[in-house]
Design a protein around this motif. Structure first.
Motif, PDB file in Angstrom:
ATOM      1  N   UNK A  22       0.830  -1.188   0.000  1.00  0.00           N
ATOM      2  CA  UNK A  22       0.000   0.000   0.000  1.00  0.00           C
ATOM      3  C   UNK A  22       0.868   1.244   0.000  1.00  0.00           C
ATOM      4  N   UNK A  23       0.305   2.310  -0.471  1.00  0.00           N
ATOM      5  CA  UNK A  23       1.003   3.593  -0.416  1.00  0.00           C
ATOM      6  C   UNK A  23       0.448   4.410   0.725  1.00  0.00           C
ATOM      7  N   UNK A  24       1.265   5.210   1.363  1.00  0.00           N
ATOM      8  CA  UNK A  24       0.790   6.021   2.486  1.00  0.00           C
ATOM      9  C   UNK A  24      -0.128   7.130   2.019  1.00  0.00           C
ATOM     10  N   UNK A  25      -0.843   7.681   2.934  1.00  0.00           N
ATOM     11  CA  UNK A  25      -1.759   8.772   2.610  1.00  0.00           C
ATOM     12  C   UNK A  25      -0.975   9.944   2.020  1.00  0.00           C
ATOM     13  N   UNK A  26      -1.477  10.408   0.894  1.00  0.00           N
ATOM     14  CA  UNK A  26      -0.825  11.554   0.264  1.00  0.00           C
ATOM     15  C   UNK A  26       0.222  11.166  -0.749  1.00  0.00           C
ATOM     16  N   UNK A  27       0.625   9.891  -0.799  1.00  0.00           N
ATOM     17  CA  UNK A  27       1.619   9.456  -1.769  1.00  0.00           C
ATOM     18  C   UNK A  27       0.910   8.891  -2.989  1.00  0.00           C
ATOM     19  N   UNK A  28       1.531   8.962  -4.162  1.00  0.00           N
ATOM     20  CA  UNK A  28       0.890   8.398  -5.356  1.00  0.00           C
ATOM     21  C   UNK A  28       0.760   6.897  -5.232  1.00  0.00           C
ATOM     22  N   UNK A  29      -0.426   6.397  -5.481  1.00  0.00           N
ATOM     23  CA  UNK A  29      -0.671   4.964  -5.375  1.00  0.00           C
ATOM     24  C   UNK A  29      -0.165   4.260  -6.612  1.00  0.00           C
ATOM     25  N   UNK A  30       0.224   2.975  -6.508  1.00  0.00           N
ATOM     26  CA  UNK A  30       0.636   2.225  -7.677  1.00  0.00           C
ATOM     27  C   UNK A  30      -0.462   2.152  -8.720  1.00  0.00           C
ATOM     28  N   UNK A  31      -0.080   1.805  -9.942  1.00  0.00           N
ATOM     29  CA  UNK A  31      -0.993   1.878 -11.048  1.00  0.00           C
ATOM     30  C   UNK A  31      -1.859   0.634 -11.163  1.00  0.00           C
ATOM     31  N   UNK A  32      -2.980   0.806 -11.785  1.00  0.00           N
ATOM     32  CA  UNK A  32      -3.869  -0.292 -12.133  1.00  0.00           C
ATOM     33  C   UNK A  32      -4.260  -0.088 -13.583  1.00  0.00           C
ATOM     34  N   UNK A  33      -4.272  -1.160 -14.366  1.00  0.00           N
ATOM     35  CA  UNK A  33      -4.494  -0.967 -15.795  1.00  0.00           C
ATOM     36  C   UNK A  33      -5.929  -0.543 -16.079  1.00  0.00           C
ATOM     37  N   UNK A  34      -6.857  -0.769 -15.144  1.00  0.00           N
ATOM     38  CA  UNK A  34      -8.218  -0.303 -15.346  1.00  0.00           C
ATOM     39  C   UNK A  34      -8.412   1.101 -14.765  1.00  0.00           C
ATOM     40  N   UNK A  35      -7.833   1.333 -13.602  1.00  0.00           N
ATOM     41  CA  UNK A  35      -8.141   2.553 -12.874  1.00  0.00           C
ATOM     42  C   UNK A  35      -7.026   3.578 -12.906  1.00  0.00           C
ATOM     43  N   UNK A  36      -5.866   3.247 -13.453  1.00  0.00           N
ATOM     44  CA  UNK A  36      -4.773   4.199 -13.492  1.00  0.00           C
ATOM     45  C   UNK A  36      -4.086   4.329 -12.155  1.00  0.00           C
ATOM     46  N   UNK A  37      -3.408   5.436 -11.959  1.00  0.00           N
ATOM     47  CA  UNK A  37      -2.612   5.607 -10.751  1.00  0.00           C
ATOM     48  C   UNK A  37      -3.454   5.977  -9.550  1.00  0.00           C
ATOM     49  N   UNK A  38      -4.626   6.528  -9.788  1.00  0.00           N
ATOM     50  CA  UNK A  38      -5.370   7.079  -8.681  1.00  0.00           C
ATOM     51  C   UNK A  38      -5.950   6.031  -7.749  1.00  0.00           C
ATOM     52  N   UNK A  39      -6.232   4.837  -8.251  1.00  0.00           N
ATOM     53  CA  UNK A  39      -6.849   3.816  -7.426  1.00  0.00           C
ATOM     54  C   UNK A  39      -6.090   2.512  -7.612  1.00  0.00           C
ATOM     55  N   UNK A  40      -6.303   1.599  -6.656  1.00  0.00           N
ATOM     56  CA  UNK A  40      -5.700   0.280  -6.776  1.00  0.00           C
ATOM     57  C   UNK A  40      -4.273   0.258  -6.279  1.00  0.00           C
ATOM     58  N   UNK A  41      -3.940  -0.727  -5.453  1.00  0.00           N
ATOM     59  CA  UNK A  41      -2.576  -0.910  -4.987  1.00  0.00           C
ATOM     60  C   UNK A  41      -2.134  -2.321  -5.335  1.00  0.00           C
ATOM     61  N   UNK A  42      -0.848  -2.586  -5.125  1.00  0.00           N
ATOM     62  CA  UNK A  42      -0.279  -3.881  -5.488  1.00  0.00           C
ATOM     63  C   UNK A  42       0.145  -4.624  -4.232  1.00  0.00           C
ATOM     64  N   UNK A  43       0.027  -5.945  -4.261  1.00  0.00           N
ATOM     65  CA  UNK A  43       0.532  -6.774  -3.173  1.00  0.00           C
ATOM     66  C   UNK A  43       1.534  -7.766  -3.731  1.00  0.00           C
ATOM     67  N   UNK A  44       2.505  -8.108  -2.917  1.00  0.00           N
ATOM     68  CA  UNK A  44       3.501  -9.104  -3.291  1.00  0.00           C
ATOM     69  C   UNK A  44       2.936 -10.483  -2.979  1.00  0.00           C
ATOM     70  N   UNK A  45       2.744 -11.286  -4.008  1.00  0.00           N
ATOM     71  CA  UNK A  45       2.147 -12.603  -3.840  1.00  0.00           C
ATOM     72  C   UNK A  45       3.184 -13.623  -3.405  1.00  0.00           C
ATOM     73  N   UNK A  46       4.329 -13.650  -4.077  1.00  0.00           N
ATOM     74  CA  UNK A  46       5.353 -14.623  -3.707  1.00  0.00           C
ATOM     75  C   UNK A  46       6.709 -14.185  -4.219  1.00  0.00           C
ATOM     76  N   UNK A  47       7.737 -14.670  -3.552  1.00  0.00           N
ATOM     77  CA  UNK A  47       9.123 -14.466  -3.981  1.00  0.00           C
ATOM     78  C   UNK A  47       9.738 -15.829  -4.192  1.00  0.00           C
ATOM     79  N   UNK A  48      10.257 -16.072  -5.388  1.00  0.00           N
ATOM     80  CA  UNK A  48      10.754 -17.389  -5.758  1.00  0.00           C
ATOM     81  C   UNK A  48      12.251 -17.303  -6.015  1.00  0.00           C
ATOM     82  N   UNK A  49      13.004 -18.251  -5.487  1.00  0.00           N
ATOM     83  CA  UNK A  49      14.456 -18.274  -5.663  1.00  0.00           C
ATOM     84  C   UNK A  49      14.833 -19.173  -6.824  1.00  0.00           C
ATOM     85  N   UNK A  50      15.734 -18.682  -7.651  1.00  0.00           N
ATOM     86  CA  UNK A  50      16.229 -19.501  -8.747  1.00  0.00           C
ATOM     87  C   UNK A  50      17.059 -20.643  -8.184  1.00  0.00           C
TER      88      UNK A  50
END
Length: 501
Positions: A22-50
């Motif tokens: 999540x982005x803090x209040x007042x900071x630009x939120x991450x982008x969403x291909x439907x909603x653009x930068x203004x809405x939608x945040x990203x979560x880290x689902x998994x980290x995989x090691x080679x």
């Protein structure tokens, strides 16, 4: 199309669900291909090691761990040069995600089927198959060692139960078939159960072989090997929209191949001068148009893009369109030619636009306007003052890739310090995010990052002098239809999804 002859991982995998990004209040939120930068945040689902050996690995989710083949969980610090991811690619449906590394291995992840109906888990992927695609070779005629590093992977559309993909190192392209098998034949007459030949004199009855159920096995088999057609290092492969042909590009030539013919190809671009001392530019990337099988584009180290039409001449040395932005004389410097070299070129999914990445910027070109790009995005302009040191440590020659989202409204590309950038074409907003082990704790909140160039540095900013240039995001991929992205950082593969409230 009739072709004529040319002139001639695997250790342990860590699989975890991590917290909201999540982005803090007042900071630009991450982008969403439907909603653009203004809405939608990203979560880290998994980290995989080679991985370090070619075998199916164990996966860890939260505390519970299940072991396969008695493998052990490897620490990030044990990563070797061979473990570094060198390419990432989703297939056409997004159900599979393939990575290649410098050790010549290909690892394929499959999306968790049960996670599709669970919004917060829909981006989870697990190991599906892993195999050794290329081995190190030695050219005895030229006394040249050929690395096993996988330069590119490209998927073919799925036509049946099996999957097909192309992988290439510097010299050889291979077509791989990845298929499942859950039955095995038993009851041979001339062989025993262990596969050894039986004495015909001992065979007194005729048995009918039968298929017995077995544990599911995923097999990868090389169906075609396309070799001995490139004198220089292959930097690009691209599947044609007719799905019968593909092209491979090296520094000076582009060859067109038919999937059914391995011993000959057709040379469609050759920029090699008669005198190599007159060489002024090289081919850096090439790609077919997503819809028109006769059209392709290739970029050069001079920052130019050429659009070619194979319906005109058989040898496309003469381009149909030439895209170049005039250089501002006031910005001319010793490094101008180096930083203008294009490292990646991509058609938009619609086929209307071309996106290019050079060292400092991402540019979007309209096919109908050749004299300048319609959009220019500064990726890390704060590095202009560091070009001298970047030249000395060879970082200025790093080749960053760029990708579109499924609707062509958002652009993503990498940077240093494990930062990657997203640009919303509609709202013109951008965000800098970080793929980092330190920030991948469960439920950890990841904030958009900012780089301080000079003056007083804020608490949440990082100084440009503190950037780690050994940590870089060169390879990224975006799911073809959903907001799921894959980001490669050394031997770590991070998979993110947008958070749906």
């Amino acid at each position: 199309m009739v072709l004529q002859p040319a002139e001639r991982h695997c250790g342990d995998w860590s699989h975890r669900r991590l917290g909201p990004w999540c982005s803090p209040t007042g900071s630009p939120a991450p982008l969403s291909c439907e909603t653009g930068c203004g809405e939608g945040t990203w979560i880290l689902v998994c980290r995989l090691l080679v991985p370090t050996q070619v075998s199916l690995l164990s996966m860890e989710e939260d505390i519970d761990t299940r072991k396969i083949n008695n493998s052990f969980l490897r620490d990030h610090s044990y990563a070797t040069e061979a473990d570094i991811i060198s390419t990432v690619e989703f297939n056409h449906t997004g159900e599979l995600l393939a990575t290649g590394d410098k050790g010549g291995r290909v690892v394929i992840f499959q999306r968790e089927q049960e996670s599709k109906n669970q919004v917060h888990r829909r981006g989870e992927y697990n190991v599906y198959s892993t195999f050794q695609s290329h081995e190190p070779e030695f050219d005895y005629l030229k006394s040249l060692e050929i690395e096993e590093k996988i330069n590119k992977i490209r998927w073919l559309p799925q036509q049946n139960a099996a999957y097909f993909l192309l992988s290439t190192n510097d010299k050889t392209v291979k077509l791989w078939k990845v298929s499942e098998r859950d039955k095995r034949p038993e009851g041979y007459n001339l062989k025993d159960e262990e596969g050894r030949l039986r004495d015909p004199a001992t065979i007194t009855t005729l048995r009918v072989p039968v298929l017995r159920p077995m544990d599911l096995m995923v097999e990868a088999t090389p169906r075609r090997v396309f070799a001995n057609a490139h004198t220089y290092h292959i930097n690009s492969i691209s599947v044609n929209s007719d799905y019968e042909t593909y092209m491979s590009a090296d520094d000076l030539r582009i060859n067109l191949w038919n999937f059914e013919i391995t011993n000959q190809s057709f040379n469609i671009v050759d920029i090699k001068p008669a005198n190599m001392e007159e060489l002024t530019e090289v081919i850096t990337a090439a790609e077919f148009h997503p819809h028109h099988c006769n059209t392709f584009v290739y970029s050069s180290s001079k920052g130019t893009i050429r659009l070619c039409d194979m319906r005109a001449p058989a040898l496309c040395d003469r381009h149909t369109k030439f895209f170049e932005e005039p250089e501002d004389p006031s910005n001319r410097s010793f490094f101008s030619e180096i930083i203008s070299s294009i490292s990646d070129v991509k058609f938009s999914h619609s086929g209307r636009y071309i996106m290019t990445r050079d060292y400092l910027t991402v540019k979007v070109w309209d096919l109908n306007m050749e004299n300048r790009p319609i959009e220019t995005y500064q990726v890390h302009d704060y590095l202009r003052s560091k070009l001298c040191s970047l030249y000395e440590n060879d970082c200025i020659f790093d080749k960053f890739e760029c990708v579109w989202n499924g609707s062509d409204s958002v652009i993503m590309t990498g940077s240093y310090n494990n930062f990657f950038r997203m640009f919303d074409r509609n709202t013109k907003r951008d965000v800098t995010l970080e793929a980092s082990r330190e920030n991948s704790k469960p439920r950890a909140i990841l904030k958009p990052r900012k780089v301080c160039v000079g003056g007083k540095r804020r608490k949440d900013e990082i100084s440009v002098d503190s950037l780690d240039f050994s940590k870089k995001i060169l390879h990224t991929a975006w799911h073809p239809s959903e907001n799921i992205i894959a980001v490669a950082a050394t031997n770590n593969l991070y998979i993110f999804q947008d958070k749906v409230n």
